[in-house]
Design an enzyme around this catalytic site. Structure first.
Site, mmCIF file in Angstrom:
data_model
loop_
_atom_site.group_PDB
_atom_site.id
_atom_site.type_symbol
_atom_site.label_atom_id
_atom_site.label_comp_id
_atom_site.label_asym_id
_atom_site.label_seq_id
_atom_site.Cartn_x
_atom_site.Cartn_y
_atom_site.Cartn_z
ATOM 1 N N ALA A 13 35.229 43.641 48.543
ATOM 2 C CA ALA A 13 35.571 42.680 47.280
ATOM 3 C C ALA A 13 36.590 41.531 47.895
ATOM 4 C CB ALA A 13 36.181 43.131 46.252
ATOM 5 N N CYS A 45 30.994 48.969 42.017
ATOM 6 C CA CYS A 45 31.233 49.102 40.598
ATOM 7 C C CYS A 45 29.796 49.500 39.964
ATOM 8 C CB CYS A 45 31.447 47.752 39.862
ATOM 9 S SG CYS A 45 33.147 47.174 40.547
ATOM 10 N N ALA A 117 40.931 51.433 49.160
ATOM 11 C CA ALA A 117 41.539 52.892 49.034
ATOM 12 C C ALA A 117 40.680 53.942 49.105
ATOM 13 C CB ALA A 117 42.139 52.733 47.372
ATOM 14 N N GLU A 183 40.521 67.297 32.932
ATOM 15 C CA GLU A 183 41.598 66.457 33.030
ATOM 16 C C GLU A 183 43.088 67.058 32.731
ATOM 17 O OE1 GLU A 183 42.064 62.831 33.581
ATOM 18 O OE2 GLU A 183 44.131 63.703 33.345
ATOM 19 N N GLY A 247 41.511 59.414 41.051
ATOM 20 C CA GLY A 247 42.303 58.414 41.602
ATOM 21 C C GLY A 247 42.285 58.009 42.960
ATOM 22 N N SER A 277 54.496 41.339 55.582
ATOM 23 C CA SER A 277 55.841 40.987 56.389
ATOM 24 C C SER A 277 55.619 40.448 57.689
ATOM 25 C CB SER A 277 56.727 42.233 56.415
ATOM 26 O OG SER A 277 55.826 43.370 56.968
ATOM 27 N N PRO A 279 54.075 37.100 59.443
ATOM 28 C CA PRO A 279 53.519 35.615 58.955
ATOM 29 C C PRO A 279 51.982 35.467 59.394
ATOM 30 C CG PRO A 279 55.150 35.319 60.647
ATOM 31 C CD PRO A 279 55.026 37.014 60.449
ATOM 32 N N ALA A 283 46.874 40.284 53.167
ATOM 33 C CA ALA A 283 46.330 41.598 52.858
ATOM 34 C C ALA A 283 46.026 41.289 51.438
ATOM 35 C CB ALA A 283 47.335 42.696 53.054
ATOM 36 N N ASP A 286 42.732 46.714 46.664
ATOM 37 C CA ASP A 286 43.439 47.952 46.254
ATOM 38 C C ASP A 286 44.394 48.546 47.326
ATOM 39 O OD1 ASP A 286 41.053 47.978 44.728
ATOM 40 O OD2 ASP A 286 40.103 49.754 45.353
HETATM 41 P P1 FAD Z 1 36.801 48.221 49.061
HETATM 42 O O1 FAD Z 1 35.976 47.280 48.114
HETATM 43 O O2 FAD Z 1 36.826 49.496 48.900
HETATM 44 O O3 FAD Z 1 36.659 47.533 50.556
HETATM 45 C C1 FAD Z 1 37.305 48.318 51.771
HETATM 46 C C2 FAD Z 1 36.119 48.113 52.886
HETATM 47 O O4 FAD Z 1 37.091 48.235 53.956
HETATM 48 C C3 FAD Z 1 35.209 49.118 53.143
HETATM 49 O O5 FAD Z 1 34.024 48.808 53.143
HETATM 50 C C4 FAD Z 1 35.841 50.114 54.120
HETATM 51 O O6 FAD Z 1 34.801 50.663 54.902
HETATM 52 C C5 FAD Z 1 36.390 49.046 54.946
HETATM 53 N N1 FAD Z 1 37.704 49.543 55.998
HETATM 54 C C6 FAD Z 1 38.719 50.207 55.432
HETATM 55 N N2 FAD Z 1 39.547 50.317 56.595
HETATM 56 C C7 FAD Z 1 38.882 49.890 57.697
HETATM 57 C C8 FAD Z 1 39.184 49.959 59.169
HETATM 58 N N3 FAD Z 1 40.134 50.581 59.476
HETATM 59 N N4 FAD Z 1 38.333 49.296 59.759
HETATM 60 C C9 FAD Z 1 37.271 48.547 59.203
HETATM 61 N N5 FAD Z 1 36.682 48.517 58.051
HETATM 62 C C10 FAD Z 1 37.696 49.484 57.199
HETATM 63 N N6 FAD Z 1 36.530 47.549 39.651
HETATM 64 C C11 FAD Z 1 36.291 46.864 38.505
HETATM 65 O O7 FAD Z 1 37.053 45.820 38.239
HETATM 66 N N7 FAD Z 1 35.421 47.295 37.535
HETATM 67 C C12 FAD Z 1 34.629 48.142 37.609
HETATM 68 O O8 FAD Z 1 33.815 48.550 36.879
HETATM 69 C C13 FAD Z 1 34.768 49.109 38.787
HETATM 70 N N8 FAD Z 1 34.042 50.186 38.882
HETATM 71 C C14 FAD Z 1 34.160 50.998 40.100
HETATM 72 C C15 FAD Z 1 33.231 52.063 40.274
HETATM 73 C C16 FAD Z 1 33.338 52.706 41.424
HETATM 74 C C17 FAD Z 1 32.547 53.882 41.688
HETATM 75 C C18 FAD Z 1 34.378 52.554 42.490
HETATM 76 C C19 FAD Z 1 34.695 53.133 43.795
HETATM 77 C C20 FAD Z 1 35.369 51.143 42.403
HETATM 78 C C21 FAD Z 1 35.002 50.505 41.134
HETATM 79 N N9 FAD Z 1 35.763 49.442 40.777
HETATM 80 C C22 FAD Z 1 35.692 48.824 39.582
HETATM 81 C C23 FAD Z 1 36.925 49.227 41.932
HETATM 82 C C24 FAD Z 1 36.591 47.995 42.722
HETATM 83 O O9 FAD Z 1 35.537 48.339 43.393
HETATM 84 C C25 FAD Z 1 37.508 47.919 43.805
HETATM 85 O O10 FAD Z 1 39.042 47.614 43.222
HETATM 86 C C26 FAD Z 1 37.554 46.769 44.840
HETATM 87 O O11 FAD Z 1 36.248 47.153 45.533
HETATM 88 C C27 FAD Z 1 38.575 46.766 46.058
HETATM 89 O O12 FAD Z 1 38.250 45.756 47.066
HETATM 90 P P2 FAD Z 1 38.895 45.857 48.322
HETATM 91 O O13 FAD Z 1 38.332 44.730 49.157
HETATM 92 O O14 FAD Z 1 40.308 46.221 48.264
HETATM 93 O O15 FAD Z 1 38.283 47.216 48.941
#
Ligand code: FAD
Length: 553
Positions: A13, A45, A117, A183, A247, A277, A279, A283, A286
């Site tokens: 995302a 999602c 996360a 829960e 969570g 922190s 420059p 980030a 999540d």
């Molecule tokens: P992510 O989408 O988790 O992507 C992180 C990526 O970073 C991953 O592909 C991982 O492999 C990669 N990564 C991590 N560490 C490293 C590293 N050291 N080196 C290389 N790559 C790395 N949100 C909504 O708003 N509505 C919904 O209906 C919804 N449903 C969801 C259902 C499920 C089952 C899940 C799991 C999540 C859902 N979410 C929903 C939450 C939403 O998907 C997340 O908030 C969003 O994807 C976060 O984006 P992100 O870029 O922070 O991380």
């Protein structure tokens, strides 16, 4: 190409949004996305619905792939490559190619962290038994699907009654499994206030989901081919598989070992331009901590909308624009067996937790559209606002239709710093099948506005038992007979003007009806006749929600 070198860690995302916006703003940059997983830009999602067979074709979950990023955006994607360290002084990262184990260095001018996360796997006895899953990625969902068919699973225990846990409950029931949800809190949907979560619980139970609320998990055992979830109360819930949805924990390992500042909630600390922190490092998503627009506290909201917007803000800033992230308000929705459950802004318990007082709340239960048009469905709405100036702080809504529309309208008002008086004035779509000439969002504003102007003084249902007021039910006698609040007398609205002599002038009179409208009319009659009157918001419907929830008295 001798433009800026932009390296993005995490290509879903936040990361994918950031990388592609960087390209739209800077055709000369060299951009690379590094992701340790097998896919980028996939639809997390949609995963519960893939497990539930609603989405049948796994490839539909792939919003984009490496070839598309290359061909359309000239962005290089390296999947199965893990960033393992950041050398801030050299402005380089260390990357491990997972297929070979090779470690190499990659330099950057701007580095973006969007590592997401990790689903929490509590360190409890038996947590690693086969058949216990989390759901975070396409391979996770593939493993759950395979287990269901290979083990011919007939039952499941879901630990955690948040959005993902309950979406999984629906999807597994729809696949024919018998589902128990365990829960720790005594309500489902932890972000909701208990009385608003209550109809959600009832709806799930009506669809066969068994609930074990107010009970924490103590451990897991395997027993005759099944998994037993042992709880702290001593209960044993048996299933053919277990889904842990308790969570997520921000992926901060890289940031932490690079010495980047973490925030008070444990996420990566960023400013309002998503800069860490350091420059040269941004980030998003999540993994970061951001400001809650309502409480002004640092918070972590793992949702796709904020992650995308944060990625976009980081891209703007990297490419020289002065964009700022406004903060989050946790607007979220979930669909469960046809019930829509949505919220935005602060809940009452969230405000209490943040030590915020000086708020008021109202309840209303309007139809999604006018009642004379066939098929109208009620929506339970709770609106929370500031007493001093009517500023909207949050809303929760539950119903079978058009809940998203009302919460989205209120979310927009919150984003613009709107008040309940603004809600009164909104001009929204209306034709009989879509709403009402006064939309539920208008009604919410009118009720709250009437209260703040002193035209409709409200009493709190939670204070009922403690207060010496006379409780008067203004519904018709037959409605009163089918059920009323203990201690209430019945004085129907249509008779009230002729029976004023029966009401005390030396004591407050608290009025209620079915959902609040008739009691409002009665309140106006009594106030203009000199009585001290209050109205119990949302009427008997709210009373039943509150008394059947853990917030009851
Ligand atoms: P992510 O989408 O988790 O992507 C992180 C990526 O970073 C991953 O592909 C991982 O492999 C990669 N990564 C991590 N560490 C490293 C590293 N050291 N080196 C290389 N790559 C790395 N949100 C909504 O708003 N509505 C919904 O209906 C919804 N449903 C969801 C259902 C499920 C089952 C899940 C799991 C999540 C859902 N979410 C929903 C939450 C939403 O998907 C997340 O908030 C969003 O994807 C976060 O984006 P992100 O870029 O922070 O991380």
């Amino acid at each position: 190409m001798n433009g800026k070198r932009i390296v993005v860690i995490g290509g879903v995302a936040g990361g994918a949004a950031c990388a592609s916006r960087c390209r739209r703003l800077d055709e000369n940059a060299s951009i690379v996305i590094i992701d340790r997983g097998p896919y980028v830009s996939f639809a997390n999602c949609g995963l519960p619905y893939y497990v539930g067979d609603v989405i049948k074709d796994e490839s539909k979950l792939l919003v984009a792939n490496a070839a598309l990023f290359q061909d359309r955006f000239n962005i290089e994607v390296r999947t199965q490559h893990e960033a393992v360290a950041i050398d801030r002084a050299a402005r380089e990262i260390e990357v491990k190619e997972l297929s070979t184990g090779r470690i190499y260095r990659e330099s950057y001018d701007a580095l973006v962290l969007s590592p997401g996360a990790a689903a929490v796997r509590p360190p409890l006895p038996g947590v690693d038994l086969p058949g216990i899953f989390v759901l975070r990625s396409i391979p996770d969902s593939r493993r759950i699907r395979a287990w269901i068919s290979e083990e011919n699973a007939k039952s499941a225990v879901i630990v955690g009654a948040g959005f993902i846990g309950l979406e999984m409950a629906e999807n597994l029931v729809n696949r024919g499994l018998s589902v128990t949800v365990v829960e720790m809190l005594d309500q489902v949907m932890p972000p909701f206030d208990p009385e608003m979560a209550r109809p959600v619980q009832e709806h799930l139970e009506k669809h066969g989901v068994k609930m074990a609320l107010g009970d924490g998990v103590a451990g897991f055992e395997s027993d005759a081919g099944h998994i037993v979830v042992d709880t702290k109360s001593g209960a044993r819930h048996v299933g053919d598989l277990v889904i842990l949805s308790i969570g997520v924990r921000p992926e901060t390992g890289l940031a932490k070992s690079a010495g980047l500042e973490l925030g008070e909630r444990g996420g990566i600390h960023v400013d309002d331009q998503m800069r860490t922190s350091d420059p040269h490092i941004w980030a998003a998503g999540d993994a970061v901590e951001v400001k809650d627009v309502v409480t002004d506290r640092w918070t972590m909201i793992p949702l796709a909308g904020p992650a995308n917007r944060q990625g976009r803000v980081a891209a703007d800033v990297i490419c020289g624009r002065d964009t700022k992230f406004r903060g989050v308000q946790a607007t979220a929705i979930c669909g469960l067996f046809g019930l829509e459950v949505a919220s935005t802004g602060a809940s009452e318990k969230g405000l209490r937790r943040a030590g915020m007082t000086g708020y008021e709340k109202i309840y209303l239960h309007p139809g999604n559209h006018v009642s004379y048009f066939p098929g109208a469905k009620p929506i339970n709405i709770k609106l929370i606002f500031r007493k001093s100036d009517g500023r909207i702080l949050g809303a929760q809504a539950v119903g079978e239709a058009d809940v998203d529309k009302r919460i989205d309208v209120i979310a927009t008002a919150i984003q613009f710093g709107g008040t309940v008086f603004d809600l009164e004035e909104l001009e929204l779509c209306y034709a009989p099948q879509f709403g009402g000439a006064k939309d539920p969002a208008n009604y919410a504003g009118m009720i709250a506005g009437n209260h703040l102007r002193g035209d409709l003084p409200l009493a709190d249902w939670q204070q009922l038992a403690a207060d010496p007021a006379l409780l008067v039910d203004v519904r018709d006698a037959d409605e009163f007979e089918t059920g009323h609040v203990p201690g209430a007398i019945n004085l129907p609205l249509n008779q009230i003007r002729h029976r004023l002599g029966e009401l005390p002038r030396d004591r407050e009179v608290w009025l209620y009806c079915g959902v609040g409208q008739r009691a409002y009319y009665a309140t106006r009659v009594l106030m203009q006749n000199g009585f001290r009157v209050k109205n119990l918001s949302g009427g008997f419907r709210t009373y039943t929600l509150i008394t059947s929830s853990s917030d009851g008295h």
